[in-house]
Design an enzyme around this catalytic site. Structure first.
Site, mmCIF file in Angstrom:
data_model
loop_
_atom_site.group_PDB
_atom_site.id
_atom_site.type_symbol
_atom_site.label_atom_id
_atom_site.label_comp_id
_atom_site.label_asym_id
_atom_site.label_seq_id
_atom_site.Cartn_x
_atom_site.Cartn_y
_atom_site.Cartn_z
ATOM 1 C CB SER A 236 -0.692 0.229 1.037
ATOM 2 O OG SER A 236 0.494 0.322 2.695
ATOM 3 C CE LYS A 237 -2.059 7.201 -2.328
ATOM 4 N NZ LYS A 237 -2.649 7.988 -1.531
#
Ligand code: GLU
Length: 456
Positions: A236-237
């Site tokens: 994820s980010k």
């Protein structure tokens, strides 16, 4: 004839997990001379945005993943979905459910209290009396038996129908739901291979039941394991860049990212570097790994540098030009980009880094105060000589420039290793550059002399 599709929901950027799925779909279609379709699943009107659609199209274009059909937009196909919903109602394969929110909520609470999985109890499926008011439409899922399919990556998967309740296919406002639109589209688009993330695996038995009810030929399914971050959690980010276009901004070549994504979850022996042609030839769904793959930024950087070094500079130049423009560097007046790439490719891992370190080929340099220590008084006469000799050179070549530097160092009893750093700072404003003769060559005679004059 193979027909694959990439079906992103435009609710954010095109992330690298999506890009990998797209790549696998694309590779398989290209390998089999089949058809690759792009379908934008934009029925979630609240979360879908035009910017995100654009980011998907731009990402695909940058990666060179061209599609043979589409982009198709689900929001343009509502009439078709309504038609199929009607068909299912008429054929008694779906029914109107009038259950109120309150009833469903109560049902849910009771089931939870009994520690049961919350699911619809079929109240309206069995209803005999007329009802009125607002309704949704539910699919009549088979009550018994199993749904079985051979996943091309995971092997045989079996789901009991008792685990699947009657899926809502149209909401009370009439809008079709996600699992239903996918089914109608896969059917209408004659998809033969559904390759997608394994987060969809629980949707597959539901979709198969609806396809069967429609009398559709079932596609084959391949559920690709997810990508993990370095900490073993879903990528994820938090782990850094995850959007394809952000990788562009960071200076990756599309072929490096494609090579990396291809290998992330698929392998062919221990080969690491694959051209696109090789990938098309060697790729097969059955060789996709069953286990999730962990993202490794170092390896991606390594591949990127490999492609920067070994690709045709004219090809790299197209991407490099984009970075120079992003940095606001006007490259129309200065060395050819291909020459800068040849000079810089050994020492930079990304094109952005290369662009940031190439400003001095095109723009005047300012010598920061802390750099001025590179010009002690005893070196100035040598710099003057270098200046005069560069100015007088009959030919502007790397060899000639090199000759000026070695002769000047000798004449001033300096080591070249003492002279060169000063010249470098004068030329570039910094202490890092390609070999000094190449650097001067590319900066050009006029600019080189002006920069020495500035220091002197
Ligand atoms: N639209 C879904 C997603 O973006 C993919 C659905 C599918 O491939 O069937 O996750």
């Amino acid at each position: 004839m193979v027909r694959t599709r990439f079906a992103p929901s435009p609710t954010g950027y095109l992330h690298i997990g999506g890009a990998r799925t797209a790549l696998y779909c694309w590779l398989y279609a290209r390998k089999t001379q089949g058809t690759f379709i792009l379908r934008i699943e934009d029925t979630d009107l609240e979360r879908s945005t035009p910017e995100s659609v654009q980011a998907i199209l731009d990402g695909m274009a940058w990666l060179n993943l061209d599609y043979d059909e589409g982009p198709f937009y689900q929001t343009h196909r509502f009439d078709r979905y309504h038609e199929v919903i009607q068909q299912l109602l008429v054929e008694d394969k779906a029914y109107r459910c009038y259950c109120s929110k309150e009833r469903l909520e109560k049902l849910r609470e009771e089931q939870m209290a009994r520690k049961e999985k919350p699911r619809y109890d079929g109240h309206c499926r069995n209803r005999t009396e007329e009802a009125e008011g607002s309704f949704c439409v539910r699919f009549k899922n088979p009550l018994e038996g199993v749904v079985e399919f051979d996943d091309l990556i995971r092997g045989k998967l079996v789901f009991a129908n008792t685990e699947l309740d009657d899926l809502i296919i149209a909401r009370s406002d009439g809008s079709p739901t996600y699992n239903f639109t996918v089914v109608v589209d896969d059917w209408d688009m004659k998809i033969t291979h559904v390759i997608r993330g394994d987060d969809h695996i629980n949707n597959t038995p539901r979709q198969i039941n609806i396809l069967r009810a429609l009398g559709a030929t079932l596609p084959l399914y391949a559920h690709v394991p997810m990508i993990l971050g370095s900490d073993g959690k879903r990528l994820s980010k938090r782990h850094g860049a995850v959007s394809v276009l952000q990788y562009r901004e960071e200076g990756f070549l599309p072929e490096a990212l494609l090579n990396y994504l291809a290998r992330l979850g698929w392998s062919h022996g221990d080969q690491e570097i694959f051209s696109i042609e090789e990938l098309i030839k060697l790729f097969d769904i059955k060789d996709i790994n069953r286990a999730p793959a962990a993202f490794n930024q170092e390896k991606l950087l390594w591949l990127n540098q490999h492609y920067i070094k070994t690709s045709d500079p004219a090809h790299v130049a197209k991407e490099f030009a984009w970075h120079m423009q992003k940095l606001g560097i006007d490259t129309s007046n200065g060395p050819a980009l291909v020459d800068v790439i040849r000079a810089q490719c050994e020492r930079t891992k990304t094109l952005r880094e290369m662009a940031e370190r190439s400003r001095y080929f095109y723009e005047d340099v300012l010598i920061a105060d802390d750099m001025k220590t590179h010009f002690p008084a005893d070196i100035l006469p040598a710099l003057q000589t270098v200046r005069d000799q560069l100015s007088a050179l009959p030919e502007w070549t790397k060899e000639e420039i090199h000759g000026v530097l070695t002769r000047t160092a000798e004449a001033n009893s300096l080591k070249l290793g003492k002279l060169a750093p000063s010249v470098r700072v004068a030329m570039t404003g910094g202490t890092v550059s390609p070999p000094i003769d190449t650097t001067i060559l590319l900066i050009g005679r006029e600019r080189a002399i002006a920069r020495l004059d500035q220091v002197l």
